[in-house]
Design a protein around this motif. Structure first.
Motif, PDB file in Angstrom:
ATOM      1  N   ASP A 288       1.009  -1.178   0.011  1.00 42.07           N
ATOM      2  CA  ASP A 288      -0.102  -0.094  -0.111  1.00 42.07           C
ATOM      3  C   ASP A 288       0.991   1.303  -0.130  1.00 42.07           C
ATOM      4  O   ASP A 288       1.177   1.773   0.988  1.00 42.07           O
ATOM      5  CB  ASP A 288      -0.823   0.151   1.297  1.00 42.07           C
ATOM      6  CG  ASP A 288      -1.753   0.968   1.169  1.00 42.07           C
ATOM      7  OD1 ASP A 288      -2.139   1.712   0.200  1.00 42.07           O
ATOM      8  OD2 ASP A 288      -2.365   1.442   2.230  1.00 42.07           O
ATOM      9  N   PRO A 290       1.753   4.983  -1.052  1.00 41.90           N
ATOM     10  CA  PRO A 290       1.278   6.273  -1.302  1.00 41.90           C
ATOM     11  C   PRO A 290       1.682   6.628  -2.647  1.00 41.90           C
ATOM     12  O   PRO A 290       2.621   6.207  -3.192  1.00 41.90           O
ATOM     13  CB  PRO A 290       1.591   7.394  -0.226  1.00 41.90           C
ATOM     14  CG  PRO A 290       2.147   6.350   0.788  1.00 41.90           C
ATOM     15  CD  PRO A 290       2.861   5.278   0.288  1.00 41.90           C
ATOM     16  N   GLU A 291       0.979   7.514  -3.321  1.00 43.66           N
ATOM     17  CA  GLU A 291       1.084   8.171  -4.675  1.00 43.66           C
ATOM     18  C   GLU A 291       2.459   8.901  -4.675  1.00 43.66           C
ATOM     19  O   GLU A 291       2.582   9.705  -3.692  1.00 43.66           O
ATOM     20  CB  GLU A 291       0.104   8.895  -5.307  1.00 43.66           C
ATOM     21  CG  GLU A 291       0.245   9.310  -6.605  1.00 43.66           C
ATOM     22  CD  GLU A 291      -1.043  10.054  -7.289  1.00 43.66           C
ATOM     23  OE1 GLU A 291      -0.829  10.494  -8.096  1.00 43.66           O
ATOM     24  OE2 GLU A 291      -2.191  10.108  -6.328  1.00 43.66           O
ATOM     25  N   GLY A 292       3.315   8.416  -5.729  1.00 41.79           N
ATOM     26  CA  GLY A 292       4.588   9.160  -5.640  1.00 41.79           C
ATOM     27  C   GLY A 292       5.707   8.498  -4.664  1.00 41.79           C
ATOM     28  O   GLY A 292       6.823   8.972  -5.015  1.00 41.79           O
ATOM     29  N   TYR A 294       7.887   4.664  -4.263  1.00 39.07           N
ATOM     30  CA  TYR A 294       8.043   3.539  -4.989  1.00 39.07           C
ATOM     31  C   TYR A 294       8.943   2.528  -4.172  1.00 39.07           C
ATOM     32  O   TYR A 294       9.370   3.056  -3.432  1.00 39.07           O
ATOM     33  CB  TYR A 294       8.738   3.913  -6.436  1.00 39.07           C
ATOM     34  CG  TYR A 294       8.141   4.932  -7.072  1.00 39.07           C
ATOM     35  CD1 TYR A 294       7.307   4.605  -8.317  1.00 39.07           C
ATOM     36  CD2 TYR A 294       8.283   6.031  -7.070  1.00 39.07           C
ATOM     37  CE1 TYR A 294       6.617   5.660  -8.928  1.00 39.07           C
ATOM     38  CE2 TYR A 294       7.828   7.291  -7.752  1.00 39.07           C
ATOM     39  CZ  TYR A 294       6.840   6.744  -8.753  1.00 39.07           C
ATOM     40  OH  TYR A 294       6.395   7.987  -9.490  1.00 39.07           O
TER      41      TYR A 294
END
Length: 312
Positions: A288, A290-292, A294
């Motif tokens: 899971d 977060p966006e941005g 990796y």
């Protein structure tokens, strides 16, 4: 008497030097020289491609040449070298033998060539989609806390074209991006240099990558951080329970520095649906993120080893 002899010796030496210089500079006599390792290339491959065919280079794509010409011209060729070609426009599928043509500048003639003809194979032309794997060069590489990162790429696959046996050897296409002066605050698009490689990472020669000069990747310098991994499972059968769960305690993530500073833990999920025995299974973990943000080691997906036992 002694002075006269000394004068004559000096005069003779000077005269000899001047005569030699005159001959070398003004007369410019003819001489011969051997030029080794003259590379042979194929000419008019586009004509052959129209017939759906492509030539294959062999291990003997070089010849040795003996040339003749004025001293100055020969010396110039020895510095710049020579090239040679074989015209493949009229070749047919299978084994072919064509004359080797030496490219010679004005004033130079060919005395001898180690081989007059080149024998090579012509195969069917093939095209195939291959995965594009983008990496950074080793200059200005990563540190313990910062890494150059590919945020996005124009494509994840490219078309490789060439003789069928060579295209079959291509495992993937390797893309290299310069990490010099990597932007820190926002990403930028940079050119990707591409080469076709086999399963061992060796370059496969004589294949072309369609639109290979136009590929770009969006890159920037990212922060690198080790964080805690919190694993949970789902879809576990009611008549089983987890006996052993083997997974790393931490993972490394990358992202913009202002975002990554706020992250200390990443949740992961192991889907156990379909497991109905007590054997050890290796399951991919869904993170899971977060966006941005990796996973740093994207080449090796995160996995967990799980063993179940029946509920008593």
């Amino acid at each position: 008497m002694l002075n006269n002899k000394t004068f004559l010796r000096v005069f003779s030496l000077v005269a000899a030097v001047l005569l030699w210089a005159y001959v070398m500079l003004e007369v410019d006599p003819y001489k011969t020289a051997k030029i080794s390792d003259v590379s042979i290339t194929f000419a008019n491959e586009d004509v052959l491609a129209e017939e759906g065919l492509a030539p294959i280079s062999g291990d003997d794509m070089e010849v040795a040449v003996k040339i003749k010409g004025r001293r100055s011209d020969v010396n110039s060729v020895r510095k710049t070298g020579l090239t040679a070609y074989v015209d493949v426009s009229s070749c047919k599928k299978g084994e072919n033998s064509e004359e080797i043509v030496i490219n010679t500048p004005d004033g130079i003639s060919i005395e001898t060539v180690s081989e007059e003809y080149l024998t090579f194979e012509v195969e069917e032309l093939a095209e195939e989609e291959k995965t594009l794997n983008i990496e950074f060069d080793k200059e200005n590489g990563e540190s313990e806390s910062k890494v150059p990162w590919v945020v996005a790429a124009e494509t994840d696959s490219v078309t490789v074209k060439g003789a069928k046996s060579l295209v079959d050897k291509v495992e993937s296409v390797k893309g290299i991006v310069s990490s010099e002066n990597m932007p820190k605050e926002k990403s930028e698009w940079r050119d990707v240099s591409v080469t076709a490689v086999d399963k061992d990472g060796n370059i496969v020669p004589d294949v072309s990558i369609l639109n290979g000069d136009d590929i770009q990747a969006q890159v920037r310098l990212m922060a690198l951080k080790t964080v805690e991994l919190d694993i949970s499972s789902s879809d576990l059968r009611e008549d089983f329970q987890i006996d052993k769960l083997d997974v790393a305690d931490n993972i490394r993530i990358v992202g913009p520095e202002d975002m990554i500073q706020e992250i200390d833990k990443i949740k992961g999920f192991a889907e156990l649906a379909g497991i109905d025995d007590t054997q050890t299974h290796k399951i991919n973990v869904n993170l899971d993120l977060p966006e941005g943000i990796y996973l740093y080691d994207q080449k090796n997906p995160l996995t967990v080893k799980v063993k179940l036992k029946a509920v008593e």
